[in-house]
Scaffold this motif. Structure first.
Motif, PDB file in Angstrom:
ATOM      1  N   GLN A 221     -35.729  75.501 -51.128  1.00 39.59           N
ATOM      2  CA  GLN A 221     -35.646  74.251 -50.371  1.00 39.59           C
ATOM      3  C   GLN A 221     -35.239  73.089 -51.281  1.00 39.59           C
ATOM      4  O   GLN A 221     -34.438  72.229 -50.889  1.00 39.59           O
ATOM      5  N   LYS A 225     -31.862  70.713 -50.996  1.00 37.55           N
ATOM      6  CA  LYS A 225     -31.921  69.241 -50.971  1.00 37.55           C
ATOM      7  C   LYS A 225     -30.981  68.638 -52.004  1.00 37.55           C
ATOM      8  O   LYS A 225     -30.325  67.622 -51.746  1.00 37.55           O
ATOM      9  N   ASN A 228     -27.607  68.862 -50.628  1.00 33.24           N
ATOM     10  CA  ASN A 228     -27.426  67.845 -49.595  1.00 33.24           C
ATOM     11  C   ASN A 228     -27.022  66.504 -50.196  1.00 33.24           C
ATOM     12  O   ASN A 228     -26.131  65.814 -49.680  1.00 33.24           O
ATOM     13  N   ARG A 229     -27.699  66.156 -51.290  1.00 38.59           N
ATOM     14  CA  ARG A 229     -27.391  64.863 -51.918  1.00 38.59           C
ATOM     15  C   ARG A 229     -25.988  64.854 -52.524  1.00 38.59           C
ATOM     16  O   ARG A 229     -25.255  63.865 -52.414  1.00 38.59           O
ATOM     17  N   GLU A 232     -23.478  65.189 -49.616  1.00 35.38           N
ATOM     18  CA  GLU A 232     -23.683  64.140 -48.614  1.00 35.38           C
ATOM     19  C   GLU A 232     -23.592  64.702 -47.202  1.00 35.38           C
ATOM     20  O   GLU A 232     -23.045  64.089 -46.290  1.00 35.38           O
ATOM     21  N   VAL A 233     -24.117  65.926 -47.041  1.00 38.64           N
ATOM     22  CA  VAL A 233     -24.168  66.598 -45.743  1.00 38.64           C
ATOM     23  C   VAL A 233     -25.579  67.109 -45.550  1.00 38.64           C
ATOM     24  O   VAL A 233     -26.117  67.820 -46.398  1.00 38.64           O
ATOM     25  N   ASP A 234     -26.178  66.732 -44.425  1.00 39.48           N
ATOM     26  CA  ASP A 234     -27.551  67.135 -44.151  1.00 39.48           C
ATOM     27  C   ASP A 234     -27.555  68.500 -43.463  1.00 39.48           C
ATOM     28  O   ASP A 234     -27.060  68.639 -42.343  1.00 39.48           O
ATOM     29  N   PHE A 235     -28.076  69.516 -44.132  1.00 43.93           N
ATOM     30  CA  PHE A 235     -28.133  70.858 -43.552  1.00 43.93           C
ATOM     31  C   PHE A 235     -29.342  71.593 -44.128  1.00 43.93           C
ATOM     32  O   PHE A 235     -29.923  71.190 -45.144  1.00 43.93           O
ATOM     33  N   THR A 236     -29.697  72.680 -43.461  1.00 46.80           N
ATOM     34  CA  THR A 236     -30.768  73.559 -43.924  1.00 46.80           C
ATOM     35  C   THR A 236     -30.248  74.997 -43.962  1.00 46.80           C
ATOM     36  O   THR A 236     -29.211  75.310 -43.355  1.00 46.80           O
TER      37      THR A 236
END
Length: 296
Positions: A221, A225, A228-229, A232-236
Motif C-alpha cells: 500500500q 501511494k 500515486n504521488r 499524479e493519478v489516484d488508484f489502488t
C-alpha cells in the motif's frame, strides 16, 4: 671466528636478494608486460573469491556480506542432510563422466573427419555450421529462443501458462496468465533473485529500513501511494481487478467464466460490482443484439 661466520652467512643471504632486484630493475620493461595479466587475475579471479564467505554466513541483502551472521557449516550440513543429496551427487558425477567420455573425443573425431573430406566447399559449410554458435553470445541466443518460442508470435505455439492460487475461503482456483506477464515475471526473478538473495518469498522490499524482508500488505500500500504521488493519478491495486473484469466482459467472456476467474461465490457479485461497461460498449452490444434479431 664466530662473528666472521655470521657475517659470511648474512652476506650470502643478502647477495642473492640484491641480484634479483638488480635483474628486475634492469629488465623492468619485460616485467611491465606481466602487469595487465596480474591485474586481470586480481580483478576477475581473486576478487570474486571475496563472496565465497556467503557460504558460511546467513546472508541478508539488507546487512550485506560483512554484516551477515556467521553460521559455519550450517548450509553444508543442510545440503548433506537433504533428501535429494544423493540424487544431485549422482546426476553431477554422471554428467561429468559423460562429458569426459563424449565431449573430449568428439572434437578430435570431427577434426579428423573434416580433414579427410575431399569436397572443400561442403567442408567449409560444415565448419561454418559447427563453429557459428560459438560466435553468438548466450544473451543473443536466449533472445532468439524467446522470439522463436513465444506463445503469441513464435514459430511454436503453446497453451497459456497457468498458476494456482487460493481464495479467501482457502479453495484452489486456476488463474490464467499471459505470456507477457510471465516474461516480466521472469525478468524480475533474474534481476532481483540473484545468488546473493536468500529470501524464500518472491516479492520483498528492495529499499528502506526493511530492505531484503518480505513485502507485507502495508508495504504494498505504501508503494502504491508513492506511485500515486509520482504519477499524479489516484488508484489502488484493487482497481486493476475491476479493470480486468470489465475488459474481459467487453471481449465477450461469459459471466460464469468471469465469476470463476475472479473467484467469486455468486455471479451477482461479479456482474454488479466488478463489471463497469462504458456507454460505447453498451451501445455496441445493443447493436449486435438488434442485428442478430433482425437476421432471425
Amino acid at each position: 671466528m664466530v662473528n666472521s661466520r655470521i657475517s659470511e652467512l648474512d652476506h650470502s643471504t643478502i647477495k642473492p636478494n640484491r641480484k634479483i632486484w638488480n635483474q628486475i630493475k634492469r629488465d623492468y620493461e619485460l616485467y611491465l608486460f606481466l602487469l595487465p595479466i596480474i591485474i586481470i587475475y586480481l580483478v576477475f579471479k581473486y576478487y570474486p573469491m571475496y563472496g565465497i564467505q556467503i557460504a558460511f554466513k546467513d546472508f541478508s541483502p539488507s546487512r550485506g556480506i560483512w554484516g551477515s551472521e556467521w553460521v559455519g557449516f550450517k548450509h553444508f550440513i543442510d545440503f548433506f542432510d537433504s533428501y535429494n543429496f544423493w540424487t544431485i551427487m549422482t546426476n553431477t558425477l554422471t554428467l561429468s563422466a559423460l562429458s569426459l567420455v563424449f565431449s573430449f573425443p568428439a572434437p578430435i573425431i570431427i577434426a579428423i573427419m573434416l580433414n579427410q573430406m575431399l569436397a572443400k566447399r561442403y567442408k567449409k559449410i560444415v565448419q561454418t555450421v559447427i563453429y557459428a554458435p560459438h560466435f553468438i553470445s548466450t544473451v543473443v541466443l536466449v533472445g532468439m529462443l524467446n522470439v522463436f518460442l513465444s506463445p503469441n508470435s513464435g514459430i511454436v505455439k503453446k497453451s497459456i501458462l497457468v498458476r494456482v492460487s487460493k481464495t479467501r475461503a482457502g479453495e484452489n482456483r486456476t488463474v490464467y496468465v499471459t505470456s507477457d506477464t510471465i516474461n516480466l515475471f521472469q525478468d524480475y526473478i533474474i534481476e532481483f533473485h540473484s545468488s546473493q538473495t536468500s529470501i524464500d518469498h518472491v516479492f520483498f522490499n528492495l529499499s528502506g529500513k526493511n530492505k531484503g524482508e518480505q513485502m507485507s500488505y502495508w508495504g504494498l500500500q505504501a508503494l502504491i501511494k508513492r506511485l500515486n504521488r509520482k504519477a499524479e493519478v489516484d488508484f489502488t491495486a484493487h482497481m486493476f481487478r475491476h479493470t480486468c473484469a470489465t475488459q474481459l466482459n467487453d471481449k465477450g467472456i461469459s459471466a460464469v467464466s468471469l465469476k470463476n476467474l475472479l473467484g467469486h461465490a455468486h455471479i451477482q457479485t461479479t456482474l454488479q460490482m466488478y463489471v463497469h461497461p462504458s456507454d460505447e460498449t453498451i451501445r455496441k452490444h445493443w447493436e449486435q443484439a438488434i442485428s442478430h434479431e433482425s437476421k432471425e
